[in-house]
Design an enzyme around this catalytic site. Sequence first.
Site, PDB file in Angstrom:
ATOM      1  N   ALA A  92     -51.100  45.479  -1.743  1.00  0.00           N
ATOM      2  CA  ALA A  92     -50.635  44.352  -2.091  1.00  0.00           C
ATOM      3  C   ALA A  92     -51.474  43.291  -1.222  1.00  0.00           C
ATOM      4  CB  ALA A  92     -49.148  44.318  -1.787  1.00  0.00           C
ATOM      5  N   ASP A 151     -65.251  43.357  18.536  1.00  0.00           N
ATOM      6  CA  ASP A 151     -63.907  43.843  18.792  1.00  0.00           C
ATOM      7  C   ASP A 151     -64.096  44.595  20.092  1.00  0.00           C
ATOM      8  OD1 ASP A 151     -62.241  46.080  18.345  1.00  0.00           O
ATOM      9  OD2 ASP A 151     -62.277  45.698  16.185  1.00  0.00           O
ATOM     10  N   THR A 161     -57.708  42.912  18.527  1.00  0.00           N
ATOM     11  CA  THR A 161     -56.903  42.812  17.266  1.00  0.00           C
ATOM     12  C   THR A 161     -55.446  43.275  17.268  1.00  0.00           C
ATOM     13  OG1 THR A 161     -57.569  45.087  16.182  1.00  0.00           O
ATOM     14  CG2 THR A 161     -58.652  43.252  15.735  1.00  0.00           C
ATOM     15  N   HIS A 171     -59.156  46.939  11.405  1.00  0.00           N
ATOM     16  CA  HIS A 171     -60.031  46.181  12.352  1.00  0.00           C
ATOM     17  C   HIS A 171     -60.947  45.072  11.708  1.00  0.00           C
ATOM     18  CE1 HIS A 171     -59.017  47.886  16.229  1.00  0.00           C
ATOM     19  NE2 HIS A 171     -58.477  48.653  15.713  1.00  0.00           N
TER      20      HIS A 171
HETATM   21  N1  UDP Z   1     -52.854  45.235   4.145  1.00  0.00           N
HETATM   22  C1  UDP Z   1     -52.638  44.371   2.970  1.00  0.00           C
HETATM   23  N2  UDP Z   1     -52.108  45.033   1.841  1.00  0.00           N
HETATM   24  C2  UDP Z   1     -51.703  46.490   1.827  1.00  0.00           C
HETATM   25  C3  UDP Z   1     -51.801  47.089   2.745  1.00  0.00           C
HETATM   26  C4  UDP Z   1     -52.418  46.405   4.162  1.00  0.00           C
HETATM   27  O1  UDP Z   1     -52.997  43.311   2.853  1.00  0.00           O
HETATM   28  O2  UDP Z   1     -51.425  46.782   0.626  1.00  0.00           O
HETATM   29  C5  UDP Z   1     -53.247  44.516   5.316  1.00  0.00           C
HETATM   30  C6  UDP Z   1     -52.290  43.783   5.968  1.00  0.00           C
HETATM   31  O3  UDP Z   1     -52.110  42.247   5.624  1.00  0.00           O
HETATM   32  C7  UDP Z   1     -52.568  43.885   7.606  1.00  0.00           C
HETATM   33  C8  UDP Z   1     -53.423  44.937   7.498  1.00  0.00           C
HETATM   34  O4  UDP Z   1     -53.961  45.579   6.307  1.00  0.00           O
HETATM   35  O5  UDP Z   1     -53.381  42.599   7.928  1.00  0.00           O
HETATM   36  C9  UDP Z   1     -53.052  46.193   8.407  1.00  0.00           C
HETATM   37  O6  UDP Z   1     -52.887  45.924   9.512  1.00  0.00           O
HETATM   38  P1  UDP Z   1     -51.911  46.196  10.748  1.00  0.00           P
HETATM   39  O7  UDP Z   1     -52.459  45.702  12.006  1.00  0.00           O
HETATM   40  O8  UDP Z   1     -50.629  45.782  10.372  1.00  0.00           O
HETATM   41  O9  UDP Z   1     -51.910  47.714  10.674  1.00  0.00           O
HETATM   42  P2  UDP Z   1     -53.141  48.975  10.562  1.00  0.00           P
HETATM   43  O10 UDP Z   1     -53.384  49.257   9.237  1.00  0.00           O
HETATM   44  O11 UDP Z   1     -54.064  48.416  11.536  1.00  0.00           O
HETATM   45  O12 UDP Z   1     -52.067  50.040  11.200  1.00  0.00           O
END
Ligand code: UDP
Length: 460
Positions: free
Chosen positions: A338, A115, A133, A19
């Site tokens: 990544a 948020d 978000t 978030h």
């Molecule tokens: N993310 C990233 N690299 C990673 C893992 C996650 O940049 O190795 C970032 C991804 O770009 C995304 C966020 O973490 O913006 C995860 O948000 P998402 O809403 O997809 O999932 P959540 O983690 O909230 O379940």
Amino acid sequence: MGGSPHPHVAVVAFPFSSHAPKLLAVARAVASAAPSATVSFVSTADTLPRFKAGAAPANLRFVELASGVGDGDLAGTPPWRRVELFLEAAEAGGLKQALETAGAGGTRVTCVVGDTFMSMAAEVGVPWVAVWTGGPTALLAHIVSDTLLQDIGEHGAYAAVAEAASRGDELVTYPGLGRYRVRDLPFIGTRHGGEFRRIMSQLFRRVAQRVPRAATAVAINAFPGLFPPDISAALAKALPNCLPIGPYFLLPGTCAAADDSHGCLAWLDGRPACSVAYVCFGTVASLPPDELRELASGLEATGAPFLWSLREDSWSLLPPGFMDRAKANNSGLLVPWAPQAAVLRHPAVGAFVTHSGWGAVLEGMSGGVPMLCRPFFGDQAMNARAVEHLWCFGKAFDDDKPFTSGIVAEAVKSLLDGEEGIQMRARARELQAKVVDAFGPDGGSTDNFRKLVELLCAHE
Ligand code: UDP
């Protein structure tokens, strides 16, 4: 720009999962667009150092918010309890106090951009712009959850919901939800339980009560035209002054350099176009060990190169020799993190295996990459459904059908090389072009973001 000569906008994060970075993107963009305003990014002391890294606009400051753990052992407190303590402290005056600290010795806070999970912002006495978000239709579902659960025979009786879920009933009588099934709803009881479920249902109850009544506006992480007209109309009706300003990570002023400390982009540079499967399940979800091994074997069976972002605590669960084989023939790269948005824009990436978190969906779409969705909880099943049925740029698996090696191999191959993959990539690229248009000079997100900044600067 008119309005207060000294607007002070406090951007309040929910400091768990993914978030806060999404709120930081909004804070940076507002600070860049309104240089005469002060923008305070409010989050807990343990998370702030991460957000302070890198160059920031001169008018962006960072302010601490109580974690609620007090002098207790933050690291030793279970994740669900940390969320609970944090929310209790913020509800009990912690947020108000942080806003007073932000205003001390300077301009008092004139507006909160918070948020949506931090819905206690509705009670702090200044206008509150809620920032959602997640997938926008999940917010619609939360707002009508009381009626919805009554209608499908819930309120304690989760068996009834599970039964409706297994029938796959579609929610045709609910504005904006007609393309989704009962089983896709974020609060269906079969996916996650225990303490988190209790805390999150309290949180969403407060969101459903406060947002329609008290928010001055609601920013959503989407661009105008992303959803079909019935869904857009339902969002506009349910949410006060609904402003699609996303994808947030593309807002002007947000572009910090990607953290590529594990060399993902250089590794991709050497690969042919659309040849690599990128795998990531976000910041919270993790596959059960058996399914993780099936996924690994399935990837190996495709013979296609893969880049896998997997939290390090799961590496020991991979099949014996899996990484050695990938290293030996340079066919795979396993990393703990990544730079996902940049990875998905790299021409070598041809398929995205994901939990379909909303960030992942927007980043896949913005990169023009077809997706294989394996949802876990929250908004993910609705997001997966939309990827497959609304936008048709990916395949969705229901969460009660675990990955097997065969399923993974067939699905990944079909996205990378098959006829279906060609069509889905074409759809993904159409969506990618729409994202670009949304941020053009006359684009829908540009326009809505301008409105948002005007609104924030109008309050004294
Ligand atoms: N993310 C990233 N690299 C990673 C893992 C996650 O940049 O190795 C970032 C991804 O770009 C995304 C966020 O973490 O913006 C995860 O948000 P998402 O809403 O997809 O999932 P959540 O983690 O909230 O379940």
